[in-house]
Design an enzyme around this catalytic site. Structure first.
Site, PDB file in Angstrom:
ATOM      1  N   ILE A 160      61.860  82.958  66.347  1.00  0.00           N
ATOM      2  CA  ILE A 160      62.096  81.976  65.274  1.00  0.00           C
ATOM      3  C   ILE A 160      60.983  82.043  64.226  1.00  0.00           C
ATOM      4  O   ILE A 160      61.244  82.149  63.017  1.00  0.00           O
ATOM      5  CB  ILE A 160      62.204  80.551  65.868  1.00  0.00           C
ATOM      6  CG1 ILE A 160      63.418  80.467  66.804  1.00  0.00           C
ATOM      7  CG2 ILE A 160      62.292  79.509  64.751  1.00  0.00           C
ATOM      8  CD1 ILE A 160      63.474  79.218  67.673  1.00  0.00           C
ATOM      9  N   THR A 238      59.670  72.194  64.546  1.00  0.00           N
ATOM     10  CA  THR A 238      61.009  72.337  65.144  1.00  0.00           C
ATOM     11  C   THR A 238      60.881  72.979  66.523  1.00  0.00           C
ATOM     12  O   THR A 238      61.861  73.499  67.049  1.00  0.00           O
ATOM     13  CB  THR A 238      61.948  73.194  64.264  1.00  0.00           C
ATOM     14  OG1 THR A 238      61.353  74.478  64.080  1.00  0.00           O
ATOM     15  CG2 THR A 238      62.235  72.560  62.923  1.00  0.00           C
ATOM     16  N   SER A 239      59.670  72.960  67.104  1.00  0.00           N
ATOM     17  CA  SER A 239      59.475  73.656  68.382  1.00  0.00           C
ATOM     18  C   SER A 239      59.566  72.694  69.564  1.00  0.00           C
ATOM     19  O   SER A 239      60.644  72.528  70.138  1.00  0.00           O
ATOM     20  CB  SER A 239      58.149  74.401  68.360  1.00  0.00           C
ATOM     21  OG  SER A 239      57.993  75.135  69.542  1.00  0.00           O
ATOM     22  N   ARG A 240      58.458  72.076  69.915  1.00  0.00           N
ATOM     23  CA  ARG A 240      58.465  71.075  70.982  1.00  0.00           C
ATOM     24  C   ARG A 240      57.560  69.916  70.548  1.00  0.00           C
ATOM     25  O   ARG A 240      56.468  70.135  69.997  1.00  0.00           O
ATOM     26  CB  ARG A 240      57.938  71.654  72.298  1.00  0.00           C
ATOM     27  CG  ARG A 240      58.958  72.500  73.059  1.00  0.00           C
ATOM     28  CD  ARG A 240      60.111  71.668  73.629  1.00  0.00           C
ATOM     29  NE  ARG A 240      61.122  72.447  74.323  1.00  0.00           N
ATOM     30  CZ  ARG A 240      62.251  72.921  73.778  1.00  0.00           C
ATOM     31  NH1 ARG A 240      62.520  72.700  72.516  1.00  0.00           N
ATOM     32  NH2 ARG A 240      63.119  73.592  74.515  1.00  0.00           N
ATOM     33  N   ASP A 264      61.683  67.725  63.997  1.00  0.00           N
ATOM     34  CA  ASP A 264      62.993  67.796  64.641  1.00  0.00           C
ATOM     35  C   ASP A 264      62.836  67.509  66.137  1.00  0.00           C
ATOM     36  O   ASP A 264      63.823  67.398  66.858  1.00  0.00           O
ATOM     37  CB  ASP A 264      63.623  69.187  64.440  1.00  0.00           C
ATOM     38  CG  ASP A 264      65.036  69.262  64.990  1.00  0.00           C
ATOM     39  OD1 ASP A 264      65.846  68.375  64.647  1.00  0.00           O
ATOM     40  OD2 ASP A 264      65.342  70.193  65.756  1.00  0.00           O
ATOM     41  N   GLU A 269      60.923  62.272  73.223  1.00  0.00           N
ATOM     42  CA  GLU A 269      62.315  62.235  72.744  1.00  0.00           C
ATOM     43  C   GLU A 269      63.347  62.028  73.858  1.00  0.00           C
ATOM     44  O   GLU A 269      64.458  61.564  73.597  1.00  0.00           O
ATOM     45  CB  GLU A 269      62.657  63.510  71.965  1.00  0.00           C
ATOM     46  CG  GLU A 269      62.712  64.766  72.818  1.00  0.00           C
ATOM     47  CD  GLU A 269      63.044  66.020  72.000  1.00  0.00           C
ATOM     48  OE1 GLU A 269      62.375  66.274  70.993  1.00  0.00           O
ATOM     49  OE2 GLU A 269      63.986  66.737  72.402  1.00  0.00           O
ATOM     50  N   HIS A 301      66.446  66.660  67.115  1.00  0.00           N
ATOM     51  CA  HIS A 301      66.569  67.937  67.847  1.00  0.00           C
ATOM     52  C   HIS A 301      67.882  68.634  67.474  1.00  0.00           C
ATOM     53  O   HIS A 301      68.716  68.939  68.327  1.00  0.00           O
ATOM     54  CB  HIS A 301      66.493  67.705  69.357  1.00  0.00           C
ATOM     55  CG  HIS A 301      65.927  68.889  70.088  1.00  0.00           C
ATOM     56  ND1 HIS A 301      64.955  68.779  71.045  1.00  0.00           N
ATOM     57  CD2 HIS A 301      66.196  70.213  69.987  1.00  0.00           C
ATOM     58  CE1 HIS A 301      64.657  69.976  71.521  1.00  0.00           C
ATOM     59  NE2 HIS A 301      65.395  70.862  70.879  1.00  0.00           N
ATOM     60  N   GLN A 302      67.995  68.874  66.188  1.00  0.00           N
ATOM     61  CA  GLN A 302      69.258  69.341  65.609  1.00  0.00           C
ATOM     62  C   GLN A 302      69.186  70.795  65.150  1.00  0.00           C
ATOM     63  O   GLN A 302      70.204  71.389  64.776  1.00  0.00           O
ATOM     64  CB  GLN A 302      69.547  68.411  64.405  1.00  0.00           C
ATOM     65  CG  GLN A 302      70.830  68.612  63.686  1.00  0.00           C
ATOM     66  CD  GLN A 302      70.849  67.835  62.367  1.00  0.00           C
ATOM     67  OE1 GLN A 302      70.149  66.838  62.202  1.00  0.00           O
ATOM     68  NE2 GLN A 302      71.639  68.295  61.422  1.00  0.00           N
ATOM     69  N   ALA A 303      67.967  71.361  65.173  1.00  0.00           N
ATOM     70  CA  ALA A 303      67.778  72.667  64.521  1.00  0.00           C
ATOM     71  C   ALA A 303      68.687  73.758  65.080  1.00  0.00           C
ATOM     72  O   ALA A 303      69.079  74.680  64.377  1.00  0.00           O
ATOM     73  CB  ALA A 303      66.315  73.092  64.624  1.00  0.00           C
ATOM     74  N   PHE A 304      69.056  73.642  66.358  1.00  0.00           N
ATOM     75  CA  PHE A 304      69.872  74.705  66.982  1.00  0.00           C
ATOM     76  C   PHE A 304      71.354  74.570  66.634  1.00  0.00           C
ATOM     77  O   PHE A 304      72.139  75.481  66.920  1.00  0.00           O
ATOM     78  CB  PHE A 304      69.741  74.620  68.515  1.00  0.00           C
ATOM     79  CG  PHE A 304      70.491  73.455  69.109  1.00  0.00           C
ATOM     80  CD1 PHE A 304      69.971  72.179  69.048  1.00  0.00           C
ATOM     81  CD2 PHE A 304      71.726  73.629  69.696  1.00  0.00           C
ATOM     82  CE1 PHE A 304      70.670  71.092  69.564  1.00  0.00           C
ATOM     83  CE2 PHE A 304      72.442  72.558  70.221  1.00  0.00           C
ATOM     84  CZ  PHE A 304      71.900  71.281  70.153  1.00  0.00           C
TER      85      PHE A 304
END
Ligand code: NAD
Length: 342
Positions: A160, A238-240, A264, A269, A301-304
């Site tokens: 990524i 956008t990782s963890r 994200d 979460e 957590h939508q990036a995927f």
């Protein structure tokens, strides 16, 4: 083809999971049971008689849950995600439960979303949209900055991060610094400069996080890193979530030390993201404080979440189930870490 002897209990199911897994299952004909609840010691009992349980990133698959799954007869745990920090792999091995994951589904999905977040944050697109919907067409407070010529730091240049670095360098003309123990020569060839993590944190005007969460990278962005950072820093994660110390981040935001943050992912979460809590009172004061800042942009957590990624996740997951039921080797199996005796 039908293969209804193989049954899969799918936890934490959302409508998009059902849609893409059902489509991928046309090739297999497995018996799929969709369960909206997350996997817990109690809901594990629903898997009685099922050989396979399938979970997502925030299901906590600890020893107790694994015991319950083993008692139910589950022999394969299929993670429909890449990360496996939520699974007690040693306990799974002891109980004879094989664990598989989806190591790569669409780095493009996450990298493109990362760039989208950065642009929205920097150019205030999310705020402008909220205004225009109220017939407020004033531009005050919406002044952004060009990406061109700015110094962007990418932490982790794997699948990524390398795409993000490439987009920032080749697409937007940023000066790109990278930190990763593994150098991507292709990035060096287009002018990305690898530096020590400390130098990146000091020199970057934009930081995008793409390394995995490990004991070493937990709270990589902490009070010390934030105090040494460039004034006006933008951070995108956008990782963890736990790569950032959220409490230190709030302090830095209150001190006007950083210009903005796009998240994200968030440290705490689990139990919040992927749920509609719009009619609930949320007890997490850190999350609620973060959401009050005008310069914090958060997504759940939508990036995927693209059609391509969901298709790949569904296909890889059901292929692992097929391999397992046919007794073939499992290329996406995750092994328990071995303690070195040396
Ligand atoms: P990857 O394994 O391809 O790349 C990770 C890179 O980080 C590797 O090059 C590795 O060498 C590097 N790295 C390891 N330790 C480091 C350190 N201490 N400092 C700097 N670099 C380090 O992983 P990927 O597929 O690119 O995924 C990156 C992250 O994105 C993962 O944490 C993953 O969980 C997360 N992710 C998020 C979403 C989402 O929807 N938000 C989706 C998929 C993946």
């Amino acid at each position: 083809m039908t293969n209804s002897a193989v049954s899969v209990a799918i936890y934490g199911t959302r409508p998009y999971d059902r849609q893409f897994l059902n489509a991928a299952n046309i090739a297999h004909g497995f018996d799929l049971m969709f369960i909206e609840a997350p996997l817990t010691p109690l809901s594990a009992k629903l898997a009685a008689g099922f050989r396979v349980a399938c979970v997502f990133v925030n299901d906590v698959v600890d020893r107790e849950v694994l015991h319950a799954l083993a008692e139910a007869g589950v022999a394969l745990l299929a993670l429909r995600c890449a990360g496996y920090n939520n699974v007690d792999l040693a306990a799974a091995e002891e109980l004879g439960i094989a664990v598989v994951r989806v190591p790569a589904y669409s780095p493009h999905a996450v990298s493109e979303f990362t760039i989208g977040l950065l642009l929205s944050l920097d150019r205030r697109i999310h705020r402008a949209w909220a205004r225009v919907r109220e017939n407020n067409f004033a531009l005050d407070g919406l002044v952004g900055r060009n990406l061109h010529g700015r110094v962007a730091g990418v932490v982790g240049t794997g699948q990524i991060g390398s795409l993000v670095a490439r987009a920032l360098r080749a697409g937007f003309g940023c000066e790109v610094l990278a930190a990763d123990p593994v150098v991507d020569q292709g990035l060096v060839d287009i002018g990305v400069r690898y530096v020590e993590p400390d130098a990146l944190l000091r020199e970057a005007e934009i930081i995008s996080l793409h390394c995995p969460l490990t004991p070493d990278t937990r709270h990589l962005i902490d009070a010390k890193a934030l105090s040494g950072a460039k004034p006006g820093l933008l951070i995108v994660n956008t990782s963890r979530g736990a790569l950032i110390d959220s409490t230190a981040l709030i302090e830095a935001l209150k001190q006007r030390k950083i210009a903005g943050v796009a998240l994200d992912v968030y440290e705490q979460e689990a139990g919040v993201f992927f749920e509609d809590l719009s009619s609930e009172i949320i007890d997490d004061d850190v999350l609620q404080r973060l959401l009050t800042f005008p310069n914090v942009l958060m997504t759940g957590h939508q990036a995927f979440l693209t059609e391509e990624a969901l298709t790949a996740i569904a296909h890889t997951t059901l292929q692992s189930v097929a391999d397992f039921s046919a007794g073939r080797p499992l290329p996406n199996q995750v092994d328990a870490p071995r303690l070195s005796l040396l």
